[in-house]
Design an enzyme around this catalytic site. Structure first.
Site, PDB file in Angstrom:
ATOM      1  N   GLU A   1      11.889  -4.065  11.391  1.00 24.59           N
ATOM      2  CA  GLU A   1      11.373  -2.973  10.565  1.00 24.59           C
ATOM      3  C   GLU A   1      10.108  -2.388  11.208  1.00 24.59           C
ATOM      4  O   GLU A   1       9.160  -3.109  11.477  1.00 24.59           O
ATOM      5  CB  GLU A   1      11.038  -3.506   9.169  1.00 24.59           C
ATOM      6  CG  GLU A   1      10.605  -2.404   8.223  1.00 24.59           C
ATOM      7  CD  GLU A   1      10.242  -2.942   6.831  1.00 24.59           C
ATOM      8  OE1 GLU A   1       9.558  -3.972   6.758  1.00 24.59           O
ATOM      9  OE2 GLU A   1      10.646  -2.321   5.845  1.00 24.59           O
TER      10      GLU A   1
ATOM     11  N   TRP B   1       0.802  -1.228   0.000  1.00 20.67           N
ATOM     12  CA  TRP B   1       0.000   0.000   0.000  1.00 20.67           C
ATOM     13  C   TRP B   1       0.831   1.273   0.000  1.00 20.67           C
ATOM     14  O   TRP B   1       0.295   2.354  -0.122  1.00 20.67           O
ATOM     15  CB  TRP B   1      -0.932   0.026   1.224  1.00 20.67           C
ATOM     16  CG  TRP B   1      -0.284  -0.423   2.508  1.00 20.67           C
ATOM     17  CD1 TRP B   1      -0.414  -1.648   3.104  1.00 20.67           C
ATOM     18  CD2 TRP B   1       0.612   0.329   3.349  1.00 20.67           C
ATOM     19  NE1 TRP B   1       0.344  -1.713   4.252  1.00 20.67           N
ATOM     20  CE2 TRP B   1       0.977  -0.513   4.431  1.00 20.67           C
ATOM     21  CE3 TRP B   1       1.139   1.619   3.309  1.00 20.67           C
ATOM     22  CZ2 TRP B   1       1.840  -0.106   5.447  1.00 20.67           C
ATOM     23  CZ3 TRP B   1       2.005   2.024   4.311  1.00 20.67           C
ATOM     24  CH2 TRP B   1       2.348   1.173   5.362  1.00 20.67           C
TER      25      TRP B   1
ATOM     26  N   CYS C   1      10.332   1.059   2.343  1.00 22.23           N
ATOM     27  CA  CYS C   1      11.218  -0.069   2.585  1.00 22.23           C
ATOM     28  C   CYS C   1      12.660   0.390   2.747  1.00 22.23           C
ATOM     29  O   CYS C   1      13.445  -0.243   3.430  1.00 22.23           O
ATOM     30  CB  CYS C   1      11.104  -1.061   1.429  1.00 22.23           C
ATOM     31  SG  CYS C   1      11.337  -0.303  -0.174  1.00 22.23           S
TER      32      CYS C   1
ATOM     33  N   GLU D   1      10.703  -7.965  -3.545  1.00 23.28           N
ATOM     34  CA  GLU D   1      11.200  -6.693  -2.999  1.00 23.28           C
ATOM     35  C   GLU D   1      10.637  -6.604  -1.589  1.00 23.28           C
ATOM     36  O   GLU D   1       9.439  -6.374  -1.412  1.00 23.28           O
ATOM     37  CB  GLU D   1      10.705  -5.521  -3.842  1.00 23.28           C
ATOM     38  CG  GLU D   1      11.124  -5.552  -5.296  1.00 23.28           C
ATOM     39  CD  GLU D   1      12.604  -5.326  -5.497  1.00 23.28           C
ATOM     40  OE1 GLU D   1      13.305  -4.957  -4.544  1.00 23.28           O
ATOM     41  OE2 GLU D   1      13.071  -5.542  -6.624  1.00 23.28           O
TER      42      GLU D   1
ATOM     43  N   LYS E   1      -2.536  -7.877  -8.030  1.00 25.77           N
ATOM     44  CA  LYS E   1      -3.256  -7.892  -6.753  1.00 25.77           C
ATOM     45  C   LYS E   1      -2.711  -6.728  -5.955  1.00 25.77           C
ATOM     46  O   LYS E   1      -1.683  -6.832  -5.282  1.00 25.77           O
ATOM     47  CB  LYS E   1      -2.987  -9.220  -6.037  1.00 25.77           C
ATOM     48  CG  LYS E   1      -4.072  -9.696  -5.101  1.00 25.77           C
ATOM     49  CD  LYS E   1      -4.430  -8.745  -3.993  1.00 25.77           C
ATOM     50  CE  LYS E   1      -3.525  -8.788  -2.800  1.00 25.77           C
ATOM     51  NZ  LYS E   1      -3.848  -7.753  -1.788  1.00 25.77           N
ATOM     52  N   PRO E   2      -3.400  -5.558  -6.037  1.00 21.00           N
ATOM     53  CA  PRO E   2      -2.919  -4.432  -5.232  1.00 21.00           C
ATOM     54  C   PRO E   2      -3.289  -4.668  -3.773  1.00 21.00           C
ATOM     55  O   PRO E   2      -4.109  -5.541  -3.479  1.00 21.00           O
ATOM     56  CB  PRO E   2      -3.719  -3.244  -5.800  1.00 21.00           C
ATOM     57  CG  PRO E   2      -4.980  -3.843  -6.334  1.00 21.00           C
ATOM     58  CD  PRO E   2      -4.633  -5.247  -6.773  1.00 21.00           C
TER      59      PRO E   2
ATOM     60  N   GLY F   1       6.092  -7.368   2.723  1.00 22.71           N
ATOM     61  CA  GLY F   1       6.836  -7.745   3.921  1.00 22.71           C
ATOM     62  C   GLY F   1       7.607  -9.047   3.733  1.00 22.71           C
ATOM     63  O   GLY F   1       7.233  -9.896   2.920  1.00 22.71           O
ATOM     64  N   THR F   2       8.670  -9.212   4.512  1.00 22.61           N
ATOM     65  CA  THR F   2       9.547 -10.378   4.355  1.00 22.61           C
ATOM     66  C   THR F   2       8.820 -11.681   4.672  1.00 22.61           C
ATOM     67  O   THR F   2       8.984 -12.680   3.964  1.00 22.61           O
ATOM     68  CB  THR F   2      10.794 -10.206   5.240  1.00 22.61           C
ATOM     69  OG1 THR F   2      11.490  -9.043   4.769  1.00 22.61           O
ATOM     70  CG2 THR F   2      11.719 -11.401   5.165  1.00 22.61           C
TER      71      THR F   2
HETATM   72  P1  NDP Z   1       2.429  -7.334   3.177  1.00 21.55           P
HETATM   73  O1  NDP Z   1       3.481  -8.347   2.927  1.00 21.55           O
HETATM   74  O2  NDP Z   1       1.507  -7.551   4.301  1.00 21.55           O
HETATM   75  O3  NDP Z   1       1.500  -7.151   1.883  1.00 21.55           O
HETATM   76  C1  NDP Z   1       1.997  -6.932   0.602  1.00 21.55           C
HETATM   77  C2  NDP Z   1       1.018  -7.489  -0.406  1.00 21.55           C
HETATM   78  O4  NDP Z   1       0.969  -8.901  -0.258  1.00 21.55           O
HETATM   79  C3  NDP Z   1      -0.408  -6.994  -0.197  1.00 21.55           C
HETATM   80  O5  NDP Z   1      -1.036  -6.854  -1.439  1.00 21.55           O
HETATM   81  C4  NDP Z   1      -1.006  -8.124   0.605  1.00 21.55           C
HETATM   82  O6  NDP Z   1      -2.417  -8.168   0.561  1.00 21.55           O
HETATM   83  C5  NDP Z   1      -0.371  -9.314  -0.075  1.00 21.55           C
HETATM   84  N1  NDP Z   1      -0.405 -10.546   0.707  1.00 21.55           N
HETATM   85  C6  NDP Z   1      -0.567 -10.707   2.044  1.00 21.55           C
HETATM   86  N2  NDP Z   1      -0.561 -12.020   2.367  1.00 21.55           N
HETATM   87  C7  NDP Z   1      -0.403 -12.714   1.211  1.00 21.55           C
HETATM   88  C8  NDP Z   1      -0.324 -14.108   0.894  1.00 21.55           C
HETATM   89  N3  NDP Z   1      -0.424 -15.054   1.810  1.00 21.55           N
HETATM   90  N4  NDP Z   1      -0.140 -14.449  -0.395  1.00 21.55           N
HETATM   91  C9  NDP Z   1      -0.021 -13.509  -1.370  1.00 21.55           C
HETATM   92  N5  NDP Z   1      -0.124 -12.173  -1.115  1.00 21.55           N
HETATM   93  C10 NDP Z   1      -0.291 -11.780   0.156  1.00 21.55           C
HETATM   94  O7  NDP Z   1       3.178  -5.968   3.300  1.00 21.55           O
HETATM   95  P2  NDP Z   1       2.533  -4.556   3.620  1.00 21.55           P
HETATM   96  O8  NDP Z   1       1.366  -4.294   2.748  1.00 21.55           O
HETATM   97  O9  NDP Z   1       2.356  -4.444   5.070  1.00 21.55           O
HETATM   98  O10 NDP Z   1       3.682  -3.588   3.094  1.00 21.55           O
HETATM   99  C11 NDP Z   1       4.732  -3.239   3.872  1.00 21.55           C
HETATM  100  C12 NDP Z   1       5.940  -4.086   3.595  1.00 21.55           C
HETATM  101  O11 NDP Z   1       6.332  -3.977   2.240  1.00 21.55           O
HETATM  102  C13 NDP Z   1       7.133  -3.626   4.391  1.00 21.55           C
HETATM  103  O12 NDP Z   1       7.796  -4.705   4.978  1.00 21.55           O
HETATM  104  C14 NDP Z   1       8.046  -2.979   3.356  1.00 21.55           C
HETATM  105  O13 NDP Z   1       9.365  -2.973   3.701  1.00 21.55           O
HETATM  106  C15 NDP Z   1       7.740  -3.759   2.145  1.00 21.55           C
HETATM  107  N6  NDP Z   1       8.054  -2.990   0.957  1.00 21.55           N
HETATM  108  C16 NDP Z   1       9.167  -3.303   0.230  1.00 21.55           C
HETATM  109  C17 NDP Z   1       9.543  -2.550  -0.863  1.00 21.55           C
HETATM  110  C18 NDP Z   1      10.748  -2.918  -1.672  1.00 21.55           C
HETATM  111  O14 NDP Z   1      10.812  -2.512  -2.830  1.00 21.55           O
HETATM  112  N7  NDP Z   1      11.724  -3.636  -1.146  1.00 21.55           N
HETATM  113  C19 NDP Z   1       8.788  -1.391  -1.287  1.00 21.55           C
HETATM  114  C20 NDP Z   1       7.646  -1.137  -0.468  1.00 21.55           C
HETATM  115  C21 NDP Z   1       7.302  -1.933   0.611  1.00 21.55           C
HETATM  116  P3  NDP Z   1      -3.337  -7.332   1.592  1.00 21.55           P
HETATM  117  O15 NDP Z   1      -4.110  -6.456   0.721  1.00 21.55           O
HETATM  118  O16 NDP Z   1      -4.198  -8.336   2.302  1.00 21.55           O
HETATM  119  O17 NDP Z   1      -2.450  -6.612   2.525  1.00 21.55           O
END
Ligand code: NDP
Length: 495
Positions: free
Chosen positions: A386, A152, A285, A251, A176-177, A230-231
Site C-alpha cells: 500500500e 489522519w 484505504c 479497518e 485517540k485521534p 495501518g495493518t
Molecule cells: P497508523 O496505523 O500508523 O495509525 C493509525 C492510528 O493508530 C493513529 O492514531 C496512530 O497514532 C495510532 N497508533 C500508532 N501506533 C499505535 C500503537 N502501537 N498502539 C495503538 N495505536 C497506535 O496508520 P496511519 O495513520 O498511517 O493511517 C494510514 C493507514 O490507515 C493506511 O494503511 C490506511 O489504509 C489505513 N486506513 C484504513 C481505513 C479503513 O477503513 N480500512 C480508512 C483509513 C485509513 P499516531 O498519531 O502516532 O499516528
C-alpha cells in the site's frame, strides 16, 4: 474553535490542557502551524479511563431508554449540520483535503450520528424459540469504556463512525485521534457536550499512538478497541487484545483492484478510475490503486487515463475547484516518492506524474502529481504494498481466469471495482472477487447503511450498517423458568 490559543483536550469531560509534550499541528498545504496543543500524557489516559468508567456507571446514560439516547444523538447530528462550514474548514486545515471533500466528510459525520440514533431506538431484542419450560431471550448490553483509535486521512468521518455507535450502545468512549489531526475530534466532542451527552462519557486524547494508543489498548477497564489505520499497527493491537481476550474491530489497509472489461463504458470507466485513485490524493484505504484493463482496450484506455490524470486540478485546498490537495506531511510525501522509485527500479514505466509540482503554494506544501506506472507484473512490490498516495499501477489482462487470480493475489482484500456493461460477467466477477466491498460501474461510494470492512490483512469486523451498533454491545441470553415443579433432578428436600 479559537486557533490562536493553546487547544485544551477533553479528559473525561474536563476541557483542560494536556499534560504531555507541546506541539503544533501543521496545514499540509503550506507547512505552517495551524494551532498548538499539549498532547495527552499517561496520566491523562488514566484520568480519562477512570472518569469514563465512573460516567458509564453513574451518569445514567446506559440506563436511558433507547429513544432518549437517540434524541441526544439526533441533536448531535443537527449541531454538526448547523456548524458544518466551520467544521469543514477546520478539517481542511487539519489534513489539507480540498474543501469540497471535507464538506462531504462533515455531512457524512452528521448522517452517521443520525443513522445510529435511529439504530439505537429501533434495535430489537428477540425472544428465541423455547426448547423447554422456559422463555428464552437474546438481549444486548453496553460494554463500558471503549476506545476508538483513528488515522489522519478522514478524521471527522472516522471518529463519527466509532463515537456514534459506541454512544448509541450506551458506552463511554475514549478517542485517540491521529496526533497530527486532532482538531475535528475535539470539535466533535464539543458538539456532543452541547447536545447533552453526559459529562465524562467522551474523552479526546491527542498524542502518539505508540504511547497513548498503547496504554488505551492495554488498560483493563477498556473493553473494546475499534481501530482504523495501518495493518501492522492493527496486528500489534490485536496481539495485545488477545491477551486481554478483548474484542477488536480493525479497518486496515488496502491495495484494491479496479477492473475494466472490454465492454465497459469508457467515459464512465475513465472518470471512475481517476476518481478511485486520485481523489483524496490517494490517501484512502479503498483507493483503486491496481488497475487491470482488458488488453484490446489497454492502449486507448491508458491514453485517455493519462490525459485525464494530467488535467486534474491540484492546488489550494480552500479553492472550491481544487480536486487534489497536498499529501499529509513531508515525511509521507517522501514515502510515496520512495515507492515510485521502487516501482521504476522494478522495471515500471512512468506514464505520467512522479514529481512535485513547483511554483507558488506548491513550493510550500506537500504536493505530488497524479502518477501512473505501467509495465509491472502483479507480483511487483509496487503492486502488492500500500502506497497510500496518488500512485496507480496499470496492467493489461487477457482472460477472466488470469484476471481473477491476479486481482485476488494480494494480502489485502478491502475493495474492488468492475467496469462492464455485461450484467452477467459483472455479477460473476463481483461474486468471485475477494474483497469487503465490490463496486460495479461506480467506485468509492459510501453509505452508512451498508456494512464496511475488509478481509485478510484489510481488517476484522464491520463498521456501519444497522448492526454496526452491536460491535459495541455484549450479547446476553436470558432464560425465564416457567416450571410449576422444582427441577426434577434435584432431590426433594423437606423442611
Ligand atoms: P497508523 O496505523 O500508523 O495509525 C493509525 C492510528 O493508530 C493513529 O492514531 C496512530 O497514532 C495510532 N497508533 C500508532 N501506533 C499505535 C500503537 N502501537 N498502539 C495503538 N495505536 C497506535 O496508520 P496511519 O495513520 O498511517 O493511517 C494510514 C493507514 O490507515 C493506511 O494503511 C490506511 O489504509 C489505513 N486506513 C484504513 C481505513 C479503513 O477503513 N480500512 C480508512 C483509513 C485509513 P499516531 O498519531 O502516532 O499516528
Amino acid at each position: 474553535m479559537r486557533l490562536d490559543q493553546l487547544q485544551p483536550i477533553c479528559v473525561a469531560g474536563e476541557w483542560r490542557l494536556g499534560t504531555g509534550a507541546r506541539y503544533a499541528t501543521l496545514y499540509p498545504a503550506t507547512g505552517e502551524a495551524v494551532t498548538e496543543l499539549h498532547a495527552a500524557s499517561a496520566d491523562d489516559v488514566e484520568a480519562a479511563i477512570a472518569g469514563a468508567h465512573q460516567a458509564f456507571l453513574h451518569s445514567g446514560w446506559a440506563q436511558r431508554k433507547p429513544h432518549e439516547r437517540a434524541a441526544v444523538l439526533y441533536r448531535v447530528a443537527q449541531l454538526i449540520r448547523e456548524q458544518s462550514e466551520e467544521l469543514a474548514q477546520l478539517q481542511r486545515l487539519d489534513n489539507g483535503k480540498p474543501i469540497k471533500e471535507t464538506r462531504a466528510l462533515v455531512a457524512s459525520a452528521a448522517g452517521t450520528f443520525q443513522f445510529f440514533a435511529a439504530a439505537c431506538e429501533t434495535l430489537e431484542e428477540v425472544i428465541t424459540p423455547s426448547r423447554g419450560d422456559f422463555v428464552t431471550m437474546s438481549v444486548y448490553e453496553p460494554m463500558g469504556v471503549v476506545a476508538a483509535i483513528t488515522p489522519w486521512n478522514s478524521p471527522i468521518a472516522s471518529e463519527a463512525q466509532k463515537m456514534a455507535p459506541a454512544l448509541a450502545a450506551g458506552n463511554a468512549v475514549v478517542v485517540k485521534p491521529a496526533e497530527i489531526t486532532p482538531l475535528a475530534a475535539l470539535a466533535l466532542a464539543r458538539i456532543c457536550d452541547e447536545a447533552g451527552v453526559p459529562k465524562g462519557l467522551i474523552s479526546i486524547l491527542p498524542g502518539k499512538g505508540s504511547v497513548i494508543g498503547d496504554l488505551l489498548t492495554r488498560h483493563p477497564l477498556v473493553k473494546r478497541v475499534s481501530f482504523t489505520g495501518g495493518t501492522s499497527t492493527g496486528k500489534h493491537i490485536a496481539r495485545i487484545a488477545a491477551d486481554k481476550m478483548m474484542p477488536v474491530s480493525m479497518e486496515l489497509g488496502g491495495k484494491s483492484p479496479t477492473i475494466v472489461l472490454d465492454d465497459a463504458d469508457l467515459d464512465h470507466a475513465v472518470a471512475g478510475v481517476l476518481y478511485g485513485i486520485f481523489s483524496s490524493s490517494g490517501e484512502s484505504c479503498i483507493a483503486g490503486s491496481r488497475l487491470f484493463v482488458a488488453r484490446p482496450l489497454y492502449e486507448q484506455f491508458m491514453q485517455r487515463l493519462v490525459t485525464g490524470a494530467r488535467a486534474i486540478r491540484i492546488g489550494d485546498p480552500a479553492d472550491e475547484h481544487t480536486l487534489m490537495g497536498p499529501l499529509i506531511s513531508a515525511a509521507h510525501r517522501q514515502s510515496v516518492e520512495r515507492y515510485v522509485d521502487l516501482g521504476l527500479s522494478e522495471g515500471g514505466q512512468l506514464l505520467t506524474g512522479g514529481e512535485r509540482p513547483s511554483g507558488g503554494i506548491f513550493d510550500q506544501g506537500y504536493f505530488y502529481t497524479p502518477t501512473i506506472i505501467a509495465g509491472l507484473g502483479n507480483s511487483a512490490r509496487l503492486c502488492q504494498e500500500e502506497v497510500f498516495g496518488p500512485v496507480l499501477v496499470a496492467m493489461p489482462f487477457d482472460d477472466e481466469a488470469e484476471l481473477l487470480a491476479q486481482a485476488n493475489d494480494s494480502t489485502y482484500a478491502l475493495a474492488a471495482g468492475i467496469w462492464s456493461r455485461d450484467f452477467q460477467r459483472a455479477w460473476r466477477l463481483g461474486r468471485a472477487l475477494q474483497a469487503g466491498t465490490v463496486w460495479i460501474n461506480t467506485y468509492k461510494q459510501f453509505s452508512i447503511s451498508t456494512p464496511f470492512g475488509g478481509w485478510r490483512d484489510s481488517g476484522l469486523g464491520r463498521e456501519k450498517g444497522r448492526l454496526g451498533i452491536l460491535q459495541y454491545m455484549e450479547q446476553k441470553s436470558l432464560y425465564w423458568g416457567l416450571n410449576q415443579q422444582p427441577i426434577a433432578w434435584a432431590p426433594a428436600v423437606q423442611e
